[in-house]
Design a protein around this motif. Sequence first.
Motif, PDB file in Angstrom:
ATOM      1  N   ARG A   1     -12.750 -56.586 -84.170  1.00 36.33           N
ATOM      2  CA  ARG A   1     -12.257 -55.363 -83.540  1.00 36.33           C
ATOM      3  C   ARG A   1     -11.827 -55.640 -82.105  1.00 36.33           C
ATOM      4  NH1 ARG A   1     -17.640 -52.015 -84.675  1.00 36.33           N
ATOM      5  NH2 ARG A   1     -18.367 -53.906 -83.628  1.00 36.33           N
ATOM      6  N   GLU A   2     -10.566 -55.425 -81.819  1.00 35.20           N
ATOM      7  CA  GLU A   2      -9.998 -55.767 -80.517  1.00 35.20           C
ATOM      8  C   GLU A   2     -10.661 -55.018 -79.380  1.00 35.20           C
ATOM      9  OE1 GLU A   2      -5.615 -55.885 -78.290  1.00 35.20           O
ATOM     10  OE2 GLU A   2      -5.799 -55.296 -80.401  1.00 35.20           O
ATOM     11  N   GLU A   3     -10.963 -53.733 -79.590  1.00 36.12           N
ATOM     12  CA  GLU A   3     -11.534 -52.933 -78.507  1.00 36.12           C
ATOM     13  C   GLU A   3     -12.896 -53.454 -78.058  1.00 36.12           C
ATOM     14  OE1 GLU A   3     -12.399 -50.723 -82.431  1.00 36.12           O
ATOM     15  OE2 GLU A   3     -10.842 -52.000 -81.538  1.00 36.12           O
ATOM     16  N   TYR A   4     -13.675 -54.046 -78.971  1.00 36.66           N
ATOM     17  CA  TYR A   4     -14.973 -54.612 -78.602  1.00 36.66           C
ATOM     18  C   TYR A   4     -14.803 -55.979 -77.946  1.00 36.66           C
ATOM     19  CZ  TYR A   4     -17.558 -50.909 -80.944  1.00 36.66           C
ATOM     20  OH  TYR A   4     -18.085 -49.694 -81.277  1.00 36.66           O
ATOM     21  N   ARG A   5     -13.868 -56.762 -78.423  1.00 41.70           N
ATOM     22  CA  ARG A   5     -13.637 -58.079 -77.805  1.00 41.70           C
ATOM     23  C   ARG A   5     -13.171 -57.924 -76.363  1.00 41.70           C
ATOM     24  NH1 ARG A   5     -10.563 -58.886 -82.353  1.00 41.70           N
ATOM     25  NH2 ARG A   5      -8.688 -59.262 -81.081  1.00 41.70           N
ATOM     26  N   ASP A   6     -12.320 -56.922 -76.106  1.00 38.43           N
ATOM     27  CA  ASP A   6     -11.777 -56.736 -74.764  1.00 38.43           C
ATOM     28  C   ASP A   6     -12.839 -56.341 -73.744  1.00 38.43           C
ATOM     29  OD1 ASP A   6      -9.300 -57.377 -75.699  1.00 38.43           O
ATOM     30  OD2 ASP A   6      -8.561 -55.316 -75.832  1.00 38.43           O
ATOM     31  N   SER A   7     -13.926 -55.704 -74.200  1.00 39.49           N
ATOM     32  CA  SER A   7     -14.960 -55.246 -73.266  1.00 39.49           C
ATOM     33  C   SER A   7     -16.190 -56.164 -73.260  1.00 39.49           C
ATOM     34  CB  SER A   7     -15.390 -53.821 -73.618  1.00 39.49           C
ATOM     35  OG  SER A   7     -15.896 -53.754 -74.948  1.00 39.49           O
ATOM     36  N   TRP A   8     -16.093 -57.330 -73.893  1.00 41.98           N
ATOM     37  CA  TRP A   8     -17.232 -58.257 -73.953  1.00 41.98           C
ATOM     38  C   TRP A   8     -17.592 -58.746 -72.553  1.00 41.98           C
ATOM     39  CZ3 TRP A   8     -21.176 -59.287 -76.729  1.00 41.98           C
ATOM     40  CH2 TRP A   8     -21.840 -60.514 -76.656  1.00 41.98           C
ATOM     41  N   SER A   9     -18.896 -58.798 -72.243  1.00 38.45           N
ATOM     42  CA  SER A   9     -19.347 -59.027 -70.862  1.00 38.45           C
ATOM     43  C   SER A   9     -20.162 -60.302 -70.660  1.00 38.45           C
ATOM     44  CB  SER A   9     -20.189 -57.826 -70.404  1.00 38.45           C
ATOM     45  OG  SER A   9     -21.331 -57.660 -71.252  1.00 38.45           O
ATOM     46  N   VAL A  10     -20.153 -61.206 -71.633  1.00 40.48           N
ATOM     47  CA  VAL A  10     -20.926 -62.450 -71.507  1.00 40.48           C
ATOM     48  C   VAL A  10     -19.951 -63.621 -71.579  1.00 40.48           C
ATOM     49  CG1 VAL A  10     -22.918 -63.767 -72.332  1.00 40.48           C
ATOM     50  CG2 VAL A  10     -22.841 -61.295 -72.688  1.00 40.48           C
ATOM     51  N   PRO A  11     -19.420 -64.054 -70.436  1.00 38.89           N
ATOM     52  CA  PRO A  11     -18.366 -65.082 -70.461  1.00 38.89           C
ATOM     53  C   PRO A  11     -18.822 -66.415 -71.037  1.00 38.89           C
ATOM     54  CG  PRO A  11     -19.124 -64.656 -68.203  1.00 38.89           C
ATOM     55  CD  PRO A  11     -19.707 -63.588 -69.068  1.00 38.89           C
ATOM     56  N   GLU A  12     -20.134 -66.713 -70.983  1.00 34.79           N
ATOM     57  CA  GLU A  12     -20.623 -67.988 -71.527  1.00 34.79           C
ATOM     58  C   GLU A  12     -20.508 -68.029 -73.052  1.00 34.79           C
ATOM     59  OE1 GLU A  12     -23.707 -66.727 -68.332  1.00 34.79           O
ATOM     60  OE2 GLU A  12     -22.305 -65.782 -69.749  1.00 34.79           O
TER      61      GLU A  12
END
Length: 340
Positions: A194-205
């Motif tokens: 789901r694109e909307e969840y990937r765009d707001s992901w907050s763990v860059p590692e």
Amino acid sequence: MDSIDLEVLKTCDAWLRQGLACQLVTVIRTWGSSPRPEGATLAIAADGRVVGSVSGGCVEDDLIAKVREEGITRELPEIVTYGITAEEAHRFGLPCGGTIQLAIEPLSSRSRIPELLERLAQHQLVARRLDLASGDVTLGPAGPGMTLQVSAAALTTIHGPRWRLLIIGAGQLSAFVARIALGMDYGVTVCDPREEYRDSWSVPEVPVVHAMPDDLVIEMALDARSAVVALTHDPKLDDLALMEALKSPAFYVGAIGSRANNAKRRDRLKLFDVSDEQLAKLHGPIGLYIGSKTPSEIAISILAEMTAVKNGVDLPSAMRIEEGKRAAQLEASGPSCGIA
């Protein structure tokens, strides 16, 4: 969030770049009770700064005191032992007469710490071999089942994630689970189409993989050192992935949801020819009952259950979500009309 031992290595690298003398201390053997396991590390800088832990504190205090009094004078690795006698064990806070043996390694450019960190950043599992006579270090690939090895000639330590965790869904709860799991030395993968969840992901590692979860489960070839948690609340994403995970050797498979939703999920999975034996592996409702309500508390609950399963701990039924909630509800209702 880094694991404790990765934080130690990164700190050593920073000290060396600053031109600060430092040494790496590794637990290589323990007898009796010991607060820290074999492979635990501690770094000490020449100015007395310290990161990591090898005991309950008293051994660290002695190591730090010696550095402050004498400086870092070693040129080669040295093996030292604490707690040989009951009096010394008591002095250094080792419980039940425990004994701990340490390798103390003065660090330099030949220690290959930057190269080790570079490999770890690529999620490699690395065997670091320290020649005890010369102080030279070689790095090579390690297998998931490899453990610390020590002989009169060399010390080999294993670095990198030996356990894998696949999180299905990139929501807020998944972010908390991923952060904590990283600190527990898991190699973490998050999957969400789901694109909307990937765009707001907050763990860059932890990058989010854009794939259907069931396809990724198959691609990852899950083994007995793998875990899967489904956190989307969406049967279209969770169910097929769970079906494949339950057929794998993964040591833990769990899914979020209420008791009612969990029962419906089990009924659906039976329609996909998931056997009763495979279905018995499913943890759901997921986690342990600790009264958790916030995403961070629920993440702790999930990882606590996963850790218990990994370590072979048979938990009492009262710790399960279903039994724990039922008991809490009964206790909250209390006696009515003065009748117990």
